[in-house]
Structures are given as C-alpha cells and as structure tokens.
Design a protein around this motif. Structure first.
Motif, PDB file in Angstrom:
ATOM      1  N   ILE A   5      54.781 -16.495  50.505  1.00  0.00           N
ATOM      2  CA  ILE A   5      55.143 -15.615  49.391  1.00  0.00           C
ATOM      3  C   ILE A   5      54.740 -14.194  49.751  1.00  0.00           C
ATOM      4  O   ILE A   5      53.580 -13.919  50.071  1.00  0.00           O
ATOM      5  N   PHE A   6      55.687 -13.274  49.683  1.00  0.00           N
ATOM      6  CA  PHE A   6      55.398 -11.880  49.998  1.00  0.00           C
ATOM      7  C   PHE A   6      54.622 -11.262  48.836  1.00  0.00           C
ATOM      8  O   PHE A   6      54.930 -11.526  47.671  1.00  0.00           O
ATOM      9  N   PRO A   7      53.610 -10.443  49.118  1.00  0.00           N
ATOM     10  CA  PRO A   7      52.744  -9.932  48.043  1.00  0.00           C
ATOM     11  C   PRO A   7      53.393  -8.907  47.121  1.00  0.00           C
ATOM     12  O   PRO A   7      52.840  -8.592  46.078  1.00  0.00           O
ATOM     13  N   GLY A  20      63.899   1.823  62.756  1.00  0.00           N
ATOM     14  CA  GLY A  20      63.753   0.374  62.842  1.00  0.00           C
ATOM     15  C   GLY A  20      63.580  -0.322  61.514  1.00  0.00           C
ATOM     16  O   GLY A  20      63.142  -1.467  61.455  1.00  0.00           O
ATOM     17  N   LYS A  21      63.953   0.337  60.430  1.00  0.00           N
ATOM     18  CA  LYS A  21      63.713  -0.217  59.096  1.00  0.00           C
ATOM     19  C   LYS A  21      64.546  -1.463  58.807  1.00  0.00           C
ATOM     20  O   LYS A  21      64.044  -2.419  58.220  1.00  0.00           O
ATOM     21  N   THR A  22      65.804  -1.470  59.225  1.00  0.00           N
ATOM     22  CA  THR A  22      66.667  -2.613  58.922  1.00  0.00           C
ATOM     23  C   THR A  22      66.212  -3.851  59.682  1.00  0.00           C
ATOM     24  O   THR A  22      66.185  -4.960  59.128  1.00  0.00           O
ATOM     25  N   THR A  23      65.833  -3.679  60.930  1.00  0.00           N
ATOM     26  CA  THR A  23      65.324  -4.798  61.715  1.00  0.00           C
ATOM     27  C   THR A  23      64.081  -5.393  61.070  1.00  0.00           C
ATOM     28  O   THR A  23      63.939  -6.619  60.959  1.00  0.00           O
ATOM     29  N   LEU A  24      63.184  -4.535  60.637  1.00  0.00           N
ATOM     30  CA  LEU A  24      61.968  -5.008  59.978  1.00  0.00           C
ATOM     31  C   LEU A  24      62.297  -5.761  58.695  1.00  0.00           C
ATOM     32  O   LEU A  24      61.706  -6.813  58.410  1.00  0.00           O
ATOM     33  N   ALA A  29      62.395 -10.637  55.385  1.00  0.00           N
ATOM     34  CA  ALA A  29      63.177 -11.506  54.506  1.00  0.00           C
ATOM     35  C   ALA A  29      63.241 -12.928  55.052  1.00  0.00           C
ATOM     36  O   ALA A  29      63.186 -13.904  54.286  1.00  0.00           O
ATOM     37  N   GLU A  30      63.322 -13.050  56.355  1.00  0.00           N
ATOM     38  CA  GLU A  30      63.349 -14.371  56.971  1.00  0.00           C
ATOM     39  C   GLU A  30      62.009 -15.079  56.791  1.00  0.00           C
ATOM     40  O   GLU A  30      61.955 -16.268  56.449  1.00  0.00           O
ATOM     41  N   GLN A  31      60.938 -14.375  57.003  1.00  0.00           N
ATOM     42  CA  GLN A  31      59.619 -14.993  56.904  1.00  0.00           C
ATOM     43  C   GLN A  31      59.281 -15.409  55.481  1.00  0.00           C
ATOM     44  O   GLN A  31      58.683 -16.478  55.265  1.00  0.00           O
ATOM     45  N   ALA A 192      54.872  -9.668  68.889  1.00  0.00           N
ATOM     46  CA  ALA A 192      54.467 -10.354  67.658  1.00  0.00           C
ATOM     47  C   ALA A 192      53.221  -9.722  67.040  1.00  0.00           C
ATOM     48  O   ALA A 192      53.103  -9.638  65.815  1.00  0.00           O
ATOM     49  N   GLU A 193      52.306  -9.244  67.872  1.00  0.00           N
ATOM     50  CA  GLU A 193      51.084  -8.639  67.349  1.00  0.00           C
ATOM     51  C   GLU A 193      51.379  -7.323  66.628  1.00  0.00           C
ATOM     52  O   GLU A 193      50.739  -6.998  65.617  1.00  0.00           O
ATOM     53  N   HIS A 194      52.361  -6.558  67.129  1.00  0.00           N
ATOM     54  CA  HIS A 194      52.773  -5.331  66.438  1.00  0.00           C
ATOM     55  C   HIS A 194      53.286  -5.672  65.042  1.00  0.00           C
ATOM     56  O   HIS A 194      52.946  -4.999  64.057  1.00  0.00           O
ATOM     57  N   TYR A 195      54.122  -6.706  64.971  1.00  0.00           N
ATOM     58  CA  TYR A 195      54.678  -7.113  63.682  1.00  0.00           C
ATOM     59  C   TYR A 195      53.572  -7.559  62.723  1.00  0.00           C
ATOM     60  O   TYR A 195      53.570  -7.188  61.544  1.00  0.00           O
ATOM     61  N   GLN A 196      52.615  -8.341  63.218  1.00  0.00           N
ATOM     62  CA  GLN A 196      51.556  -8.837  62.352  1.00  0.00           C
ATOM     63  C   GLN A 196      50.681  -7.706  61.820  1.00  0.00           C
ATOM     64  O   GLN A 196      50.271  -7.726  60.656  1.00  0.00           O
ATOM     65  N   ARG A 197      50.407  -6.736  62.662  1.00  0.00           N
ATOM     66  CA  ARG A 197      49.590  -5.607  62.205  1.00  0.00           C
ATOM     67  C   ARG A 197      50.337  -4.755  61.183  1.00  0.00           C
ATOM     68  O   ARG A 197      49.748  -4.255  60.222  1.00  0.00           O
TER      69      ARG A 197
END
Length: 218
Positions: A5-7, A20-24, A29-31, A192-197
């Motif tokens: 669940i997204f906060p 890079g906003k659309t990619t993010l 949305a997928e996660q 993946a670490e960039h995304y997680q941060r």
C-alpha cells in the motif's frame, strides 16, 4: 502475493522535460497497484509545429494541452473508487499554467490564465507534489537519448526557463506539501538501490511548504 500500500492516496510527480517522471510513475504504480494518470502529450497535433515555430503555435499547443489535461483529470478524479486504490500522476494541472507563462506573450497569457482559473477551481490537490530536479545538461542528455524527433531542438535556455517557472510557483504556494528532490545521476530504471532510496524519500509525510532534499546515492 498482495500488493503493498502506497503511503499517499494521491501523489503527483513533476519535473522538467527529460527528468524521468513518467518512468518513475510506472514503477510506483506497478509496485503498489495504484491508478496511473499519465499525460497524453503525444496526442497534441500542434506539438511538432510548436518546436519549429514556437511563436506561431504556442497558443494552440498550450490550449490543447490544457483542455486535454482537464478532460482527463475530470474523468479520472471523479471516479469514487479511484482514491480507494490510490493515484499516481505524472503531472499536476498547474503545469499547464507554468508552461503557458513561458511560451505565451503577455496578452495571450492573460487570456489563458482566466480560462485556467475557471478549469482549475474544482480539482482535488495531491497529498504530495514531488519535483524531480536534474541539471539542465543531464536533461538534454536524456532528451537526446530517448530520441523523440520533435524534442531534439529543445535548448538549455528553454529548460532553464521551465525550471525557474516551477520554482517561482513553489514559492507562492506554501499550502501544498512540495518535495524538491535533487536526483542528479540517479537511475531508478537500472539501479534498484537508487529506486529504493527515492521511494523512501517520497513515502515520508511532509508538512505544507517546500522541502528540498538531495537523493543520496550508494
């Protein structure tokens, strides 16, 4: 396996062209199985002509963007189940006014602003507005890499003007939680670490006002 669940119930990811906003937004949305609202900019028939002759085509290109964004948001944000699922959007409707201020002459902009104020009055505001900030040189590199023919003549000065328009708007709207996140050299597609941060930063609760952070990369 159940989705996380997204906060934030409604978050808008903004940024300059090539940030890079659309990619993010796709990744988020997928996660989190959120409803995704994406700007349909490729449908604007005036856009290729605008990049060749901006003074001639600025008003029709901005008017088309505004009406299409309004139509899309009006349809999607009026769906009652939307907020139960959560919303992740790759634009905020105010973007319409910021780009218009940069592209229109004073007379055109005054008319455009009157129309915008009427259309904008009824929209709900996101719980958090995130602005992905990259240096202009990095934006130009990303634009070149993705290879959209009508974007290849975008100048650094144009991107800098867009950036300044966003920052000016942020200073005048303290009632909205705004996170300016410096993401220089960040690659949330391949790292993946960039995304997680990045996810950690945008998942926090922010008070109304401007919050500026730099994404610390591993």
């Amino acid at each position: 396996m159940a989705k996380q669940i997204f906060p934030h119930q409604y978050i808008a990811i903004e940024g300059n062209i090539g940030a890079g906003k659309t990619t993010l937004c796709h990744q988020l949305a997928e996660q989190f199985d959120s409803r995704l609202i994406l700007e349909q900019f490729t449908d604007n028939p005036f856009l290729p002509f605008f990049y060749d002759s901006p003074e001639r085509y600025a008003f029709p290109v901005e008017l088309f963007f505004m009406t299409e964004r309004h139509k899309q948001l009006q349809e999607l944000l009026s769906q009652h189940d939307l907020f139960q699922k959560g919303i992740i959007a790759d634009y905020f409707f105010v973007k319409t006014l910021l780009f218009a201020r940069n592209n229109l002459n004073d007379q055109e902009y005054r008319l455009f602003q009157r129309l915008f104020n009427i259309l904008n009055a009824s929209f709900p505001k996101p719980e958090l507005l995130v602005y992905l900030h990259r240096p202009v040189e990095e934006l130009l590199s990303n634009i070149k890499r993705r290879g959209r023919s009508y974007e290849q003549d975008i100048s650094g000065d144009y991107l800098l003007n867009i950036q300044n328009a966003y920052f000016d708007y942020f200073k005048t709207n303290p009632q909205l939680p705004i996170l300016i996140l410096d993401v220089e050299d960040a690659d949330w597609i391949n790292e993946a670490e960039h995304y997680q941060r990045l996810l950690t930063e945008i998942s926090l609760d922010y008070e109304p006002g401007i919050h500026r952070k730099r994404l610390v990369l591993p």
